[in-house]
Design a protein around this motif. Structure first.
Motif, short mmCIF file in Angstrom:
data_model
loop_
_atom_site.label_atom_id
_atom_site.label_comp_id
_atom_site.label_asym_id
_atom_site.label_seq_id
_atom_site.Cartn_x
_atom_site.Cartn_y
_atom_site.Cartn_z
N VAL A 1 0.85 -1.20 0.00
CA VAL A 1 0.00 0.00 0.00
C VAL A 1 0.88 1.24 0.00
O VAL A 1 0.65 2.19 -0.77
CB VAL A 1 -0.97 -0.01 1.21
CG1 VAL A 1 -1.70 1.31 1.32
CG2 VAL A 1 -1.93 -1.17 1.11
N ILE A 2 1.91 1.24 0.84
CA ILE A 2 2.84 2.37 0.89
C ILE A 2 3.52 2.55 -0.47
O ILE A 2 3.61 3.66 -1.00
CB ILE A 2 3.88 2.16 2.01
CG1 ILE A 2 3.21 2.25 3.38
CG2 ILE A 2 5.04 3.16 1.89
CD1 ILE A 2 4.07 1.78 4.53
N ILE A 3 4.01 1.46 -1.03
CA ILE A 3 4.71 1.51 -2.32
C ILE A 3 3.78 2.03 -3.42
O ILE A 3 4.15 2.91 -4.19
CB ILE A 3 5.26 0.12 -2.69
CG1 ILE A 3 6.36 -0.27 -1.71
CG2 ILE A 3 5.77 0.09 -4.13
CD1 ILE A 3 6.71 -1.75 -1.74
N ARG A 4 2.57 1.49 -3.48
CA ARG A 4 1.61 1.94 -4.52
C ARG A 4 1.27 3.42 -4.35
O ARG A 4 1.20 4.16 -5.33
CB ARG A 4 0.33 1.11 -4.45
CG ARG A 4 0.49 -0.30 -4.94
CD ARG A 4 -0.82 -1.09 -4.80
NE ARG A 4 -0.62 -2.50 -4.93
CZ ARG A 4 -0.49 -3.15 -6.06
NH1 ARG A 4 -0.54 -2.49 -7.20
NH2 ARG A 4 -0.31 -4.46 -6.08
N THR A 5 1.09 3.86 -3.12
CA THR A 5 0.74 5.26 -2.86
C THR A 5 1.89 6.19 -3.26
O THR A 5 1.67 7.19 -3.96
CB THR A 5 0.38 5.46 -1.38
OG1 THR A 5 -0.74 4.62 -1.06
CG2 THR A 5 0.04 6.90 -1.08
N LEU A 6 3.10 5.88 -2.81
CA LEU A 6 4.25 6.71 -3.16
C LEU A 6 4.47 6.76 -4.67
O LEU A 6 4.75 7.81 -5.24
CB LEU A 6 5.52 6.20 -2.48
CG LEU A 6 5.62 6.43 -0.98
CD1 LEU A 6 6.81 5.67 -0.42
CD2 LEU A 6 5.74 7.91 -0.68
#
Length: 143
Positions: free
Chosen positions: A106-111
């Motif tokens: 989720v963090i990777i996709r958001t960034l």
């Protein structure tokens, strides 16, 4: 700068390797022109940290190493790949599990989305996978 730059590092699938991967990518992108205290470097460092952590934690000992690849293409796009030999592709965990962990993707996709980049996963010939992040490369204007 050259039209194409590449760097690669293979590390043991061990928790200590995550910090080594972070330092490595920071050194490389700074060598390629990003300032060490910029938001772009922080973003790259966090993405690699999450991908490397996933490669260590979610391969269940079936991937003895993981590889971090960096490619800078025509000063336009930075590609970050983390490869491991486990066949399972990344997936979101159920909400109850995500409360304590499982937020890496989720963090990777958001960034990635916030930077105008793209995420993809590709299989390796050996049966593993590479998680690729492609980010626009933008150096600060020099006055």
């Amino acid at each position: 700068m050259a039209d194409h730059q590449e760097a690669s590092l293979t590390l043991p699938s061990d928790p200590e390797s995550v910090s080594t991967a972070r330092r490595y990518v920071t050194d490389i992108v700074c060598e390629w022109g990003l300032g060490p205290d910029t938001e772009a470097v922080d973003t790259v460092r966090l993405i690699v940290s999450e991908l490397a952590t996933n490669a260590v934690q979610h391969t269940f000992g079936q991937s003895p190493t993981f590889t971090v690849d960096l490619r800078l293409e025509r000063d336009e796009q930075l590609c970050i790949g983390v490869t491991d030999s486990h066949p399972r592709w990344p997936r979101r965990l159920p909400a109850a599990v995500r409360q304590d962990n499982g937020r890496g993707m989720v963090i990777i996709r958001t960034l990635t989305a916030e930077c105008g980049g793209q995420l993809s996963v590709s299989p390796t010939q050996e049966g593993g996978k590479t998680v690729w992040i492609a980010l626009p490369w933008a150096l600060p204007v020099q006055n």
